[in-house]
Design a protein around this motif. Structure first.
Motif, PDB file in Angstrom:
ATOM      1  N   UNK A   2      41.372  41.649   4.420  1.00  0.00           N
ATOM      2  CA  UNK A   2      40.688  42.744   3.715  1.00  0.00           C
ATOM      3  C   UNK A   2      40.714  44.067   4.482  1.00  0.00           C
ATOM      4  N   UNK A   3      40.533  43.993   5.781  1.00  0.00           N
ATOM      5  CA  UNK A   3      40.510  45.231   6.564  1.00  0.00           C
ATOM      6  C   UNK A   3      41.864  45.937   6.521  1.00  0.00           C
ATOM      7  N   UNK A   4      42.926  45.155   6.606  1.00  0.00           N
ATOM      8  CA  UNK A   4      44.257  45.754   6.559  1.00  0.00           C
ATOM      9  C   UNK A   4      44.501  46.429   5.212  1.00  0.00           C
ATOM     10  N   UNK A   5      44.066  45.781   4.137  1.00  0.00           N
ATOM     11  CA  UNK A   5      44.219  46.400   2.812  1.00  0.00           C
ATOM     12  C   UNK A   5      43.379  47.674   2.719  1.00  0.00           C
ATOM     13  N   UNK A   6      42.181  47.640   3.286  1.00  0.00           N
ATOM     14  CA  UNK A   6      41.321  48.831   3.280  1.00  0.00           C
ATOM     15  C   UNK A   6      41.967  49.966   4.060  1.00  0.00           C
ATOM     16  N   UNK A   7      42.519  49.653   5.230  1.00  0.00           N
ATOM     17  CA  UNK A   7      43.199  50.686   6.020  1.00  0.00           C
ATOM     18  C   UNK A   7      44.382  51.251   5.240  1.00  0.00           C
ATOM     19  N   UNK A  30      36.792  66.805  -1.772  1.00  0.00           N
ATOM     20  CA  UNK A  30      37.728  65.824  -1.235  1.00  0.00           C
ATOM     21  C   UNK A  30      37.590  65.706   0.281  1.00  0.00           C
ATOM     22  N   UNK A  31      37.367  66.826   0.938  1.00  0.00           N
ATOM     23  CA  UNK A  31      37.200  66.815   2.399  1.00  0.00           C
ATOM     24  C   UNK A  31      35.968  66.002   2.791  1.00  0.00           C
ATOM     25  N   UNK A  32      34.871  66.184   2.062  1.00  0.00           N
ATOM     26  CA  UNK A  32      33.651  65.417   2.347  1.00  0.00           C
ATOM     27  C   UNK A  32      33.859  63.924   2.075  1.00  0.00           C
ATOM     28  N   UNK A  33      34.538  63.600   0.983  1.00  0.00           N
ATOM     29  CA  UNK A  33      34.776  62.194   0.652  1.00  0.00           C
ATOM     30  C   UNK A  33      35.702  61.540   1.665  1.00  0.00           C
ATOM     31  N   UNK A  34      36.724  62.256   2.091  1.00  0.00           N
ATOM     32  CA  UNK A  34      37.624  61.710   3.102  1.00  0.00           C
ATOM     33  C   UNK A  34      36.862  61.446   4.400  1.00  0.00           C
ATOM     34  N   UNK A  35      36.006  62.374   4.789  1.00  0.00           N
ATOM     35  CA  UNK A  35      35.210  62.183   6.007  1.00  0.00           C
ATOM     36  C   UNK A  35      34.310  60.962   5.879  1.00  0.00           C
ATOM     37  N   UNK A  36      33.715  60.767   4.707  1.00  0.00           N
ATOM     38  CA  UNK A  36      32.851  59.600   4.498  1.00  0.00           C
ATOM     39  C   UNK A  36      33.646  58.304   4.617  1.00  0.00           C
ATOM     40  N   UNK A  37      34.863  58.307   4.140  1.00  0.00           N
ATOM     41  CA  UNK A  37      35.689  57.096   4.199  1.00  0.00           C
ATOM     42  C   UNK A  37      36.227  56.844   5.602  1.00  0.00           C
ATOM     43  N   UNK A  38      36.397  57.899   6.371  1.00  0.00           N
ATOM     44  CA  UNK A  38      36.932  57.755   7.722  1.00  0.00           C
ATOM     45  C   UNK A  38      35.864  57.474   8.771  1.00  0.00           C
ATOM     46  N   UNK A  39      34.640  57.915   8.536  1.00  0.00           N
ATOM     47  CA  UNK A  39      33.659  57.890   9.621  1.00  0.00           C
ATOM     48  C   UNK A  39      32.701  56.709   9.592  1.00  0.00           C
ATOM     49  N   UNK A  40      32.684  55.940   8.561  1.00  0.00           N
ATOM     50  CA  UNK A  40      31.711  54.863   8.473  1.00  0.00           C
ATOM     51  C   UNK A  40      32.252  53.573   9.083  1.00  0.00           C
ATOM     52  N   UNK A  41      31.427  52.553   9.071  1.00  0.00           N
ATOM     53  CA  UNK A  41      31.816  51.234   9.566  1.00  0.00           C
ATOM     54  C   UNK A  41      32.378  50.366   8.442  1.00  0.00           C
ATOM     55  N   UNK A  42      33.045  50.978   7.481  1.00  0.00           N
ATOM     56  CA  UNK A  42      33.575  50.233   6.342  1.00  0.00           C
ATOM     57  C   UNK A  42      34.356  49.000   6.781  1.00  0.00           C
ATOM     58  N   UNK A  43      35.170  49.169   7.783  1.00  0.00           N
ATOM     59  CA  UNK A  43      36.102  48.113   8.154  1.00  0.00           C
ATOM     60  C   UNK A  43      35.404  46.956   8.860  1.00  0.00           C
ATOM     61  N   UNK A  44      34.279  47.245   9.511  1.00  0.00           N
ATOM     62  CA  UNK A  44      33.481  46.171  10.097  1.00  0.00           C
ATOM     63  C   UNK A  44      32.860  45.337   8.990  1.00  0.00           C
ATOM     64  N   UNK A  45      32.377  45.990   7.946  1.00  0.00           N
ATOM     65  CA  UNK A  45      31.720  45.275   6.853  1.00  0.00           C
ATOM     66  C   UNK A  45      32.702  44.426   6.060  1.00  0.00           C
ATOM     67  N   UNK A  46      33.966  44.818   6.047  1.00  0.00           N
ATOM     68  CA  UNK A  46      34.952  44.106   5.238  1.00  0.00           C
ATOM     69  C   UNK A  46      35.466  42.869   5.966  1.00  0.00           C
ATOM     70  N   UNK A  47      34.585  41.934   6.168  1.00  0.00           N
ATOM     71  CA  UNK A  47      34.908  40.667   6.816  1.00  0.00           C
ATOM     72  C   UNK A  47      34.535  39.543   5.865  1.00  0.00           C
ATOM     73  N   UNK A  48      35.382  38.569   5.754  1.00  0.00           N
ATOM     74  CA  UNK A  48      35.114  37.426   4.884  1.00  0.00           C
ATOM     75  C   UNK A  48      33.883  36.638   5.350  1.00  0.00           C
ATOM     76  N   UNK A  84      38.853  44.221  -5.854  1.00  0.00           N
ATOM     77  CA  UNK A  84      38.025  44.011  -4.653  1.00  0.00           C
ATOM     78  C   UNK A  84      38.881  43.610  -3.454  1.00  0.00           C
ATOM     79  N   UNK A  85      38.449  44.050  -2.289  1.00  0.00           N
ATOM     80  CA  UNK A  85      39.179  43.767  -1.058  1.00  0.00           C
ATOM     81  C   UNK A  85      38.831  42.411  -0.459  1.00  0.00           C
ATOM     82  N   UNK A  86      37.602  41.959  -0.639  1.00  0.00           N
ATOM     83  CA  UNK A  86      37.151  40.712  -0.029  1.00  0.00           C
ATOM     84  C   UNK A  86      36.049  40.098  -0.879  1.00  0.00           C
ATOM     85  N   UNK A  87      35.814  38.805  -0.680  1.00  0.00           N
ATOM     86  CA  UNK A  87      34.768  38.135  -1.451  1.00  0.00           C
ATOM     87  C   UNK A  87      33.569  37.745  -0.608  1.00  0.00           C
TER      88      UNK A  87
END
Length: 101
Positions: A2-7, A30-48, A84-87
């Motif tokens: 999931x993390x690789x797909x998110x990246x 778009x600049x604000x949305x890109x920053x939100x997608x880049x700066x959060x812990x999204x990829x940590x949360x995307x764990x099975x 969805x990226x992960x379940x």
């Protein structure tokens, strides 16, 4: 994974951002949305291993932000954002701390 797909989704969105000359108002959003997608812990949360309900919320929110980014740029979002990226783990406790890897 999931993390690789998110990246990959984030890289595609950043590529679209860099290649698109959106109107100033759209570019600012778009600049604000890109920053939100880049700066959060999204990829940590995307764990099975995370709780399925929490994971579904973070997954959907991440994809929603990316979709809004494409819209702000005036670019059609890729169909991959609808998938969805992960379940997650249905047995993980919702009230417990989510597991770090």
């Amino acid at each position: 994974a999931p993390r690789n797909r998110a990246w990959s989704l984030l890289i595609a969105a950043k590529t679209a951002f860099d290649a698109t000359l959106a109107p100033p108002a759209g570019r600012a959003v778009a600049t604000e949305l890109l920053a939100a997608c880049e700066c959060s812990d999204w990829f940590w949360w995307l764990s099975e291993h995370q709780n399925a309900d929490a994971l579904a919320r973070f997954d959907a929110l991440f994809r929603k932000h990316l979709g809004a980014l494409y819209q702000a740029l005036g670019v059609p979002p890729p169909a991959a954002l609808d998938v969805p990226l992960a379940v997650g783990d249905a047995h993980a406790q919702a009230s417990a701390m989510l597991r770090a890897e």
